[in-house]
Design a protein around this motif. Structure first.
Motif, PDB file in Angstrom:
ATOM      1  N   LYS A 103       0.831  -1.211   0.000  1.00  0.00           N
ATOM      2  CA  LYS A 103       0.000   0.000   0.000  1.00  0.00           C
ATOM      3  C   LYS A 103       0.864   1.259   0.000  1.00  0.00           C
ATOM      4  O   LYS A 103       0.515   2.272  -0.615  1.00  0.00           O
ATOM      5  N   LEU A 104       1.998   1.178   0.720  1.00  0.00           N
ATOM      6  CA  LEU A 104       2.853   2.364   0.827  1.00  0.00           C
ATOM      7  C   LEU A 104       3.513   2.720  -0.499  1.00  0.00           C
ATOM      8  O   LEU A 104       3.717   3.893  -0.807  1.00  0.00           O
ATOM      9  N   VAL A 105       3.875   1.711  -1.295  1.00  0.00           N
ATOM     10  CA  VAL A 105       4.584   1.994  -2.554  1.00  0.00           C
ATOM     11  C   VAL A 105       3.619   2.270  -3.705  1.00  0.00           C
ATOM     12  O   VAL A 105       4.037   2.743  -4.765  1.00  0.00           O
ATOM     13  N   GLU A 106       2.346   1.981  -3.489  1.00  0.00           N
ATOM     14  CA  GLU A 106       1.370   2.211  -4.561  1.00  0.00           C
ATOM     15  C   GLU A 106       1.150   3.707  -4.762  1.00  0.00           C
ATOM     16  O   GLU A 106       0.936   4.451  -3.808  1.00  0.00           O
ATOM     17  N   LEU A 107       1.192   4.149  -6.009  1.00  0.00           N
ATOM     18  CA  LEU A 107       0.992   5.559  -6.314  1.00  0.00           C
ATOM     19  C   LEU A 107      -0.497   5.871  -6.343  1.00  0.00           C
ATOM     20  O   LEU A 107      -1.297   5.104  -6.895  1.00  0.00           O
ATOM     21  N   ALA A 108      -0.860   6.999  -5.753  1.00  0.00           N
ATOM     22  CA  ALA A 108      -2.250   7.464  -5.840  1.00  0.00           C
ATOM     23  C   ALA A 108      -2.419   8.162  -7.188  1.00  0.00           C
ATOM     24  O   ALA A 108      -1.742   9.147  -7.487  1.00  0.00           O
ATOM     25  N   CYS A 109      -3.316   7.635  -8.007  1.00  0.00           N
ATOM     26  CA  CYS A 109      -3.478   8.156  -9.366  1.00  0.00           C
ATOM     27  C   CYS A 109      -4.764   8.970  -9.536  1.00  0.00           C
ATOM     28  O   CYS A 109      -5.128   9.324 -10.663  1.00  0.00           O
ATOM     29  N   ASP A 110      -5.455   9.240  -8.446  1.00  0.00           N
ATOM     30  CA  ASP A 110      -6.736   9.938  -8.538  1.00  0.00           C
ATOM     31  C   ASP A 110      -6.778  11.180  -7.657  1.00  0.00           C
ATOM     32  O   ASP A 110      -7.824  11.575  -7.173  1.00  0.00           O
ATOM     33  N   VAL A 111      -5.603  11.782  -7.423  1.00  0.00           N
ATOM     34  CA  VAL A 111      -5.560  13.020  -6.627  1.00  0.00           C
ATOM     35  C   VAL A 111      -6.273  14.126  -7.404  1.00  0.00           C
ATOM     36  O   VAL A 111      -6.022  14.292  -8.605  1.00  0.00           O
ATOM     37  N   PRO A 112      -7.164  14.884  -6.767  1.00  0.00           N
ATOM     38  CA  PRO A 112      -7.772  16.039  -7.466  1.00  0.00           C
ATOM     39  C   PRO A 112      -6.686  16.985  -7.956  1.00  0.00           C
ATOM     40  O   PRO A 112      -5.802  17.368  -7.182  1.00  0.00           O
ATOM     41  N   LEU A 113      -6.728  17.354  -9.219  1.00  0.00           N
ATOM     42  CA  LEU A 113      -5.651  18.146  -9.812  1.00  0.00           C
ATOM     43  C   LEU A 113      -5.735  19.591  -9.333  1.00  0.00           C
ATOM     44  O   LEU A 113      -6.742  20.269  -9.568  1.00  0.00           O
ATOM     45  N   PRO A 114      -4.684  20.092  -8.660  1.00  0.00           N
ATOM     46  CA  PRO A 114      -4.730  21.478  -8.170  1.00  0.00           C
ATOM     47  C   PRO A 114      -4.897  22.500  -9.288  1.00  0.00           C
ATOM     48  O   PRO A 114      -5.610  23.481  -9.141  1.00  0.00           O
ATOM     49  N   ASP A 115      -4.219  22.293 -10.418  1.00  0.00           N
ATOM     50  CA  ASP A 115      -4.322  23.175 -11.578  1.00  0.00           C
ATOM     51  C   ASP A 115      -4.750  22.322 -12.773  1.00  0.00           C
ATOM     52  O   ASP A 115      -4.317  21.176 -12.905  1.00  0.00           O
ATOM     53  N   PRO A 116      -5.590  22.872 -13.671  1.00  0.00           N
ATOM     54  CA  PRO A 116      -6.005  22.080 -14.826  1.00  0.00           C
ATOM     55  C   PRO A 116      -4.851  21.835 -15.787  1.00  0.00           C
ATOM     56  O   PRO A 116      -3.873  22.595 -15.814  1.00  0.00           O
ATOM     57  N   LEU A 117      -4.971  20.786 -16.579  1.00  0.00           N
ATOM     58  CA  LEU A 117      -3.925  20.452 -17.539  1.00  0.00           C
ATOM     59  C   LEU A 117      -3.656  21.602 -18.502  1.00  0.00           C
ATOM     60  O   LEU A 117      -2.508  21.890 -18.844  1.00  0.00           O
ATOM     61  N   ASP A 118      -4.722  22.286 -18.951  1.00  0.00           N
ATOM     62  CA  ASP A 118      -4.546  23.355 -19.937  1.00  0.00           C
ATOM     63  C   ASP A 118      -3.705  24.498 -19.402  1.00  0.00           C
ATOM     64  O   ASP A 118      -3.090  25.243 -20.175  1.00  0.00           O
ATOM     65  N   SER A 119      -3.653  24.670 -18.056  1.00  0.00           N
ATOM     66  CA  SER A 119      -2.865  25.762 -17.486  1.00  0.00           C
ATOM     67  C   SER A 119      -1.373  25.514 -17.631  1.00  0.00           C
ATOM     68  O   SER A 119      -0.564  26.404 -17.368  1.00  0.00           O
ATOM     69  N   MET A 120      -0.978  24.297 -18.029  1.00  0.00           N
ATOM     70  CA  MET A 120       0.438  23.967 -18.158  1.00  0.00           C
ATOM     71  C   MET A 120       0.966  24.220 -19.565  1.00  0.00           C
ATOM     72  O   MET A 120       2.114  23.898 -19.872  1.00  0.00           O
ATOM     73  N   GLU A 121       0.141  24.804 -20.436  1.00  0.00           N
ATOM     74  CA  GLU A 121       0.562  25.014 -21.822  1.00  0.00           C
ATOM     75  C   GLU A 121       1.775  25.933 -21.882  1.00  0.00           C
ATOM     76  O   GLU A 121       1.831  26.966 -21.220  1.00  0.00           O
ATOM     77  N   LEU A 122       2.770  25.541 -22.689  1.00  0.00           N
ATOM     78  CA  LEU A 122       3.981  26.337 -22.839  1.00  0.00           C
ATOM     79  C   LEU A 122       3.780  27.395 -23.903  1.00  0.00           C
ATOM     80  O   LEU A 122       3.380  27.094 -25.025  1.00  0.00           O
TER      81      LEU A 122
END
Length: 918
Positions: free
Chosen positions: A242-261
């Motif tokens: 359980k400790l090594v398992e990655l949490a893949c469903d964390v609510p995203l603090p910033d939307p993906l589109d905000s990361m556009e370069l």
């Protein structure tokens, strides 16, 4: 395809700290890790820029030490020593460094950076993006199960995929978590099973499948220490899993589109480096950043005092509001800004208005704070109707100049409330007319560039992600500091930029082209255009069937199924499986499958992959049109108006052309049947029709004038087909083939195409292409002179100008990098022509409303501008009269400021839809 890079910031920080000696900045603060971090991030950006770089990028950091894993096991990371004493004060500096690169810096309480990376990676993959994780962390290697994801180890400069995991741990990524659980981790204090190392763990997992299966089989194993430890420490093994398992469903603090370069603006980075005194990095910035600009100093302009947020006033009673209005009317100018409930100007509601009269003399007038809940406690504030009634006379007063930044948005918001703001100045347009090509023109960047000021970030007052609140819920003190600062900064920018217009020769283009256009564009956006959702739904369904059919055909040719949208899988199929020659790989080791590469293959009749590639190109086109238009447009229909309201940017294209977003109407294919079908969904209201007025070959006409080419001028004056004339001049005869080649050459030459570029377009050898270019210049020597003169001038001054005086700067035109230099040269050749074309259609748009009104055509509305085309909606009975006015305005738009030696041709079409009229 979007490609997201997620940078594990912690690995950069500790690597920088341990590699570099103890350094201090000019303030005597420890800064070795900061210096190293900046250097590493910069190198990463440079390397990615030179390779197949990302479209989106973010740095992910750890926010706190306590996470859900500590709740599972209180000894998790308990043995990890605290961060070195001289590193602790550098953490906030490193966050500042990330933001100085204008990159998202993401962290979240209660979650490790690995969990955020995993969640963003999964979210991006779900949208069909590619993902690269910049890290060598073994835990993150669990994510390499997906075909669209890889890792980049910058220390060893290598890409890592599933094979790397097998090589390192003996199992694939899908089993890595099982191995990590059994072997444990002394650094993070994951217990694991004593005596089980990587090799033993891999052997057990390969034999049994997973941790539970290993534990179930333990009692039957050969007696010994391994068997005993597995039985005795079974619970710890399960906990470790359980400790090594990655949490893949964390609510995203910033939307993906905000990361556009969108590039790395120089000003914030320079300010950060200067603050710390990193001289060698500043010297490097001087080498790669924009060239210095010769500017005339405006005399008598004293520096403004620093922004004093505590000096701003919150206006909550009528007497105070009346006082501000009286002073504004007395002095004759006021900076204004609106705060609203959203970014869509056609749906957002007004929350408050800010005003500034002098630096630090600014206020905020809240009208709708307190949240949306009818039972929520609301602060003392003026009624919106009262504020609007009092502001309307001021904002419409012809003797008071209203100053805004990106004022188009505010004009739409206030226009919906019955206020017609005039006269006005717009600082975003001023900046663009002065410094196009040098930097961005958003308020934050301009404040850093011209005022050495860092603006309060929106998310600093509203929060971000799941904790974000609406601006209406922000308390009035914080709202005032943020909103009044916007008006204050706008005023300060105006004081800096307005005098420069005259000193630097930009008054003409600002006053005659761009400033008047702001209100015209706002009116067009408010009008919108009706879209028939049933047509779009039918097209989406048809496109889905065609896409599915193409997928089946492509898979049939390949002999197996694969993800067509994955460049890696497609490249492997084309170049490895099918044996197509000439494939090129980027630094990532993935074959390029961009449109140029696929078109190269499609043009080769003997290529074994030609049939598949043609279908892939069709698949891509249909998939893009479906997602971007037929699907998205249905959601973009405003429920109140039944129309789509695109958003135009006056600063989006370096040459001065307008660009549109939400939706982007510039990219609908012009001459294809599919493009026409999409345009068929843009319709007129009952009793009305759509009229399309399109400049005919305006850039070629302008080239004939600007380059002084008698043969081309004569052809246009005589109404000849210009491509026929060029075919005659180049090939001595006109037929379908020679006319098509002549058309390609006509436009390609104006874009500074190389022999290799033209060879690719015409499917000839580079030597044959060069012979055509030489013959073109021989027949039209004016074009050759124009190109030579333009490049000479651009290299001397750093910019080009249009016939109306619009400057476009090219700071990289002398760059040592050949690709950068060549790109700037091509753009410089085209900028005077495309920029003049943009200026002319803008002048037509400015004059159109008054001309139609003078003709009594009050029901004719200009709705869209797309490239060289204007789209109108009007009653059927007004078509003849309106056509005459529209044609006249467009044909004479350059006059009297510029007299052209070639006529401007305008083609007009009418129909029930845009497709029928186009």
């Amino acid at each position: 395809m979007p490609h997201l890079y997620l940078v594990d910031g912690s690995s950069f920080i500790f690597r920088a700290y341990h590699v570099l000696p103890k350094l201090t900045n000019k303030h005597g603060e420890p800064a070795g890790a900061v210096y190293g971090y900046v250097s590493m991030l910069w190198k990463l950006a440079d390397d990615l820029h030179k390779a197949d770089g990302p479209t989106h990028l973010a740095v992910i950091l750890d926010k706190s030490e306590h996470t859900f894993r500590n709740e599972l096991y209180d000894q998790y990371k308990a043995h990890r020593p605290p961060a070195p004493e001289d590193l602790v004060p550098q953490f906030p500096m490193i966050r500042d460094a990330t933001r100085a690169f204008s990159l998202p810096c993401i962290e979240e309480l209660g979650w490790e950076a690995d969990d955020l990376i995993a969640s963003y990676a999964k979210a991006a993959l779900a949208q069909g993006w590619q993902v690269t994780i910049v890290s060598s962390d073994k835990d993150l290697m669990q994510l390499l199960t997906e075909p669209g994801i890889d890792m980049l180890d910058t220390m060893k400069d290598r890409r890592m995929g599933p094979d790397t995991v097998v090589e390192k741990f003996g199992v694939g990524p899908d089993k890595l978590g099982e191995v990590l659980a059994l072997m444990g981790d002394s650094v993070d204090n994951v217990p694991g099973v004593p005596g089980v190392g990587p090799k033993t763990a891999a052997k057990l997992i390969l034999e049994h499948g997973d941790v539970e299966a290993v534990l179930a089989a333990a009692p039957m194993m050969k007696p010994g220490k391994l068997r005993d430890n597995l039985i005795e420490h079974a619970d710890m093994a399960r906990l470790s899993r359980k400790l090594v398992e990655l949490a893949c469903d964390v609510p995203l603090p910033d939307p993906l589109d905000s990361m556009e370069l969108n590039g790395i603006p120089e000003a914030p980075l320079r300010a950060f480096l200067e603050h710390h005194g990193f001289k060698s990095l500043l010297a490097r910035l001087g080498q790669v950043a924009d060239a210095p600009v010769e500017r005339v100093e405006v005399p008598g302009l004293e520096p403004d005092p620093p922004c004093d947020h505590d000096a701003y006033e919150t206006v909550t009673d009528e007497a105070a509001l009346d006082r501000w209005i009286t002073v504004a009317r007395h002095q004759g100018w006021v900076a204004i800004d609106t705060e609203t409930t959203g970014t869509d100007a056609h749906r957002a509601e007004l929350v408050g208005v800010s005003m500034a009269l002098h630096p630090n003399l600014a206020c905020y007038i809240p009208v709708a704070h307190g949240g949306t809940d009818m039972f929520a406690e609301k602060p003392v504030q003026l009624d919106r109707a009262t504020v609007i009634a009092k502001l309307k006379p001021l904002l419409e007063d012809p003797s008071v100049l209203k100053i805004g930044h990106n004022l188009k948005y505010d004009l739409i918001i206030l226009g919906r409330l019955g206020i017609d703001v005039a006269p006005y100045d717009d600082t975003i347009v001023m900046s663009f007319d002065l410094d196009a090509g040098l930097h961005g023109h958003g308020m934050d960047e301009l404040a850093a560039t011209h005022l050495s000021h860092s603006c309060i970030a929106y998310k600093d007052v509203t929060g971000s992600g799941k904790k974000q609140i609406g601006f209406a819920e922000v308390d009035l003190k914080a709202a005032t500091r943020y909103a009044a600062e916007d008006a204050d900064v706008t005023l300060r920018l105006w004081r800096r930029l307005r005098p420069r217009l005259a000193y630097e020769g930009a008054t003409r283009v600002y006053e005659m082209v761009d400033r008047p256009l702001v209100a015209v564009i706002a009116g067009m956006e408010r009008a919108g255009i009706k879209v028939d959702a049933t047509v779009l739904a039918r097209l989406s369904d048809e496109f889905s069937k065609q896409i599915a059919s193409l997928e089946a055909e492509i898979h049939g040719i390949a002999g197996f199924k694969f993800t067509i949208g994955s460049p890696k899988q497609l490249g492997d199929v084309l170049f490895d499986k099918m044996g197509i020659k000439g494939g090129r790989k980027g630094k990532s080791g993935v074959y390029s499958t961009d449109v140029n590469e696929l078109e190269r293959i499609a043009a080769d009749k003997d290529s074994p992959g030609r049939e598949m590639v043609v279908k892939v190109l069709d698949w891509r086109q249909l998939s893009k049109l479906k997602s971007t238009y037929t699907d998205a447009l249905q959601a973009q229909i405003n429920p109140e108006t039944g129309r789509v309201h695109t958003s135009y940017s006056l600063t989006g294209a370096q040459t001065g052309r307008l660009s549109s977003t939400d939706p982007n109407l510039q990219n609908i294919p012009i001459r294809t049947e599919t493009g026409r079908q999409i345009r068929d969904a843009f319709v007129a209201e009952p009793g009305n029709v759509i009229l399309s007025a399109d400049y005919s070959q305006i850039e070629l006409r302008l080239a004939a004038h600007i380059a002084d080419v008698p043969a081309l001028r004569e052809a246009f004056e005589a109404g000849e087909d210009i491509h026929n004339r060029t075919a005659t001049e180049l090939f001595g005869e006109v037929n379908r083939d020679t006319r098509g080649r002549a058309k390609t050459i006509n436009f390609a030459i104006l874009y500074g195409i190389s022999r290799w570029g033209l060879a690719g377009r015409l499917d000839v050898t580079p030597d044959e292409a060069q012979a055509m270019i030489d013959r073109y210049f021989e027949r039209f020597p004016g074009i050759s002179r124009y190109i030579a003169d333009t490049l000479t001038s651009a290299k001397e001054t750093g910019y080009t100008t249009t016939l109306f005086g619009r400057k476009t700067h090219f700071p990289r035109i002398k760059a040592p990098n050949q690709n950068e230099r060549a790109g700037s040269e091509r753009a410089a050749i085209n900028a005077p022509i495309q920029g003049t074309s943009a200026d002319i259609i803008k002048r037509a748009m400015i004059r159109m409303g008054p001309a139609l009104a003078d003709a009594g055509l009050h029901d004719v509305r200009m709705l869209l501008q797309v490239h060289d085309e204007l789209v109108f909606e009007l009653p059927q009975g007004d078509v003849e009269a309106a056509s005459a006015v529209i044609r006249r305005v467009m044909e004479t738009a350059a006059q009297p400021a510029v007299t052209l030696t070639v006529p401007l041709g305008v083609e007009i079409g009418v129909g029930p839809s845009w497709g029928a009229a186009h």
